[in-house]
Design a protein around this motif. Structure first.
Motif, short mmCIF file in Angstrom:
data_model
loop_
_atom_site.label_atom_id
_atom_site.label_comp_id
_atom_site.label_asym_id
_atom_site.label_seq_id
_atom_site.Cartn_x
_atom_site.Cartn_y
_atom_site.Cartn_z
N LEU A 171 0.83 -1.21 0.00
CA LEU A 171 0.00 0.00 0.00
C LEU A 171 0.86 1.26 0.00
O LEU A 171 0.60 2.21 -0.75
N LYS A 172 1.90 1.27 0.82
CA LYS A 172 2.77 2.45 0.90
C LYS A 172 3.46 2.73 -0.43
O LYS A 172 3.51 3.87 -0.89
N THR A 173 3.95 1.65 -1.11
CA THR A 173 4.66 1.83 -2.38
C THR A 173 3.73 2.34 -3.47
O THR A 173 4.04 3.29 -4.20
N ILE B 71 -8.50 9.93 -4.47
CA ILE B 71 -8.17 8.99 -3.41
C ILE B 71 -9.12 7.79 -3.43
O ILE B 71 -8.69 6.64 -3.27
N GLN B 72 -10.41 8.06 -3.65
CA GLN B 72 -11.37 6.96 -3.74
C GLN B 72 -11.03 6.04 -4.91
O GLN B 72 -11.10 4.80 -4.78
N HIS B 73 -10.65 6.62 -6.03
CA HIS B 73 -10.30 5.83 -7.21
C HIS B 73 -9.07 4.96 -6.94
O HIS B 73 -9.01 3.78 -7.34
N PHE B 74 -8.10 5.50 -6.22
CA PHE B 74 -6.89 4.74 -5.90
C PHE B 74 -7.22 3.50 -5.08
O PHE B 74 -6.77 2.39 -5.38
N PHE B 75 -8.03 3.68 -4.00
CA PHE B 75 -8.32 2.55 -3.13
C PHE B 75 -9.21 1.53 -3.83
O PHE B 75 -9.11 0.32 -3.56
N GLU B 76 -10.07 1.95 -4.72
CA GLU B 76 -10.87 0.99 -5.49
C GLU B 76 -9.98 0.15 -6.38
O GLU B 76 -10.13 -1.08 -6.46
N GLU B 77 -9.01 0.78 -7.05
CA GLU B 77 -8.07 0.05 -7.89
C GLU B 77 -7.18 -0.87 -7.06
O GLU B 77 -6.87 -2.00 -7.46
N PHE B 78 -6.79 -0.38 -5.89
CA PHE B 78 -5.91 -1.19 -5.03
C PHE B 78 -6.64 -2.44 -4.55
O PHE B 78 -6.07 -3.54 -4.56
N GLN B 79 -7.90 -2.32 -4.13
CA GLN B 79 -8.68 -3.47 -3.70
C GLN B 79 -8.90 -4.45 -4.85
O GLN B 79 -8.87 -5.67 -4.67
#
Length: 343
Positions: free
Chosen positions: A297-299, A320-328
């Motif tokens: 997550l940090k990287t 930020i919402q888009h980032f966490f959706e892609e990350f999940q």
């Protein structure tokens, strides 16, 4: 910014007409709970000077009064403050006049101010405290009262000691007591019936102290750490505290030491790493998995935010919402590709 125990939010009232309070929309026009003094305007002590004062060349420690919460120069208290480690709280001259009952406690609890002159006298920091003739007379009277009390205590001790008198002396004493009982049976019975056996009314500590001689001076007073716990809390005293608006004096959580301990505890809480606290509650396998997820997550978040920094654009909530959706989504794909084998 100076804040006191009496400070309350002023947003939404007449002081800030264009700013409405979101917590309490129906606020009064004037907040009667607020008490503004010169500290709110950057002025302190009886000299009404700023701190630090560019025109004051005398090195002097400032001490806060626990009642009015104003800050005072040590040389403007009417008495030389004790060493800083000898006392924990101070009540200024004006507040001692307002809370006049404290003088009765001061004779028993307060830390005495310094009376010796040291090398800083020429700089105007330490003043020689001399007693007036009237104060000397009062001290003499107080010492005489203490001497009388000591004399009475010795007499009581002698009375309570085992008797070494002869049998005839004992019979004389017994006969005298018997005659007294026979002569005043009604009075003794009345006194016995009126005495409150097992249900004595609470004794007011303040009245007991006020019955003895004590000094009143035009000075500040200095108090040890546990002095508040020794204030009387009878019904009459609590009513007096309320009328003088000093109910906080009986609150141990209001002390300077309590605030210092709370500040130290808050700093320790802020310094704690929530990730380490979570890791300590997990087993070894969970710890490794969490550390790997945290590093991923940090990287990825660092790389994602670097693009905005390079382009000079603002990071929005949607980004930020888009980032966490892609990350999940990437995390689920990695999990679905994993294969498990039974041995």
């Amino acid at each position: 910014v100076f804040l006191s125990r009496n400070f309350r939010c002023d947003c939404g009232n007449s002081k800030f007409k264009n700013l409405q309070c979101k917590l309490l929309p129906e606020k009064c026009k004037v907040n009667s709970g607020n008490k503004y003094n010169d500290n709110f305007y950057g002025l302190y002590c009886t000299c009404k000077r700023p701190y630090p004062d560019p025109e004051d060349e005398i090195p002097d420690e400032m001490i806060q009064c626990i009642v009015c919460e104003d800050w005072f120069h040590g040389r403007h208290l009417g008495a030389v403050p004790p060493e800083s480690g000898d006392f924990h709280e101070m009540v200024c001259q004006a507040c001692m006049k307002h809370c006049h009952f404290l003088w009765a406690y001061a004779s028993q609890l307060a830390v005495p101010p310094l009376t010796k002159v040291n090398s800083l006298e020429d700089e105007g920091i330490v003043l020689k405290v001399e007693e007036s003739e009237e104060q000397k007379k009062e001290i003499k009277q107080e010492s005489e009262v203490e001497h009388q009390d000591t004399k009475e205590e010795k007499q009581m001790e002698q009375f309570n000691e085992p008797s070494t008198s002869s049998g005839s002396e004992f019979l004389n004493i017994y006969g005298s007591c018997s005659k007294f009982l026979q002569k005043f049976p009604v009075e003794i019975a009345k006194a016995t019936s009126e005495s409150s056996w097992g249900c004595e009314e609470p004794v007011c500590k303040l009245k007991e102290l006020q019955s003895k001689p004590f000094l009143k001076k035009d000075t500040a007073t200095f108090w040890p750490s546990n002095w508040r716990s020794k204030l009387c809390t009878c019904e009459d005293c609590l009513k007096m505290y309320s009328e003088l608006e000093v109910q906080f004096l009986t609150d141990e959580c209001d002390t300077v030491l309590a605030y210092e301990n709370k500040g130290t505890s808050d700093q320790e809480t802020e310094r704690r790493d929530p990730l380490m606290d979570t890791l300590n509650s997990m087993n070894r396998v969970q710890q490794v998995e969490l550390i790997c997820e945290y590093n991923d997550l940090k990287t990825e978040l660092t790389d994602y935010l670097r693009r905005f920094a390079d382009e000079g654009t603002v990071v929005k909530r949607e980004d930020i919402q888009h980032f966490f959706e892609e990350f999940q989504s990437r995390k689920r794909r990695r999990t679905n590709r994993m294969q498990y084998y039974c041995s």
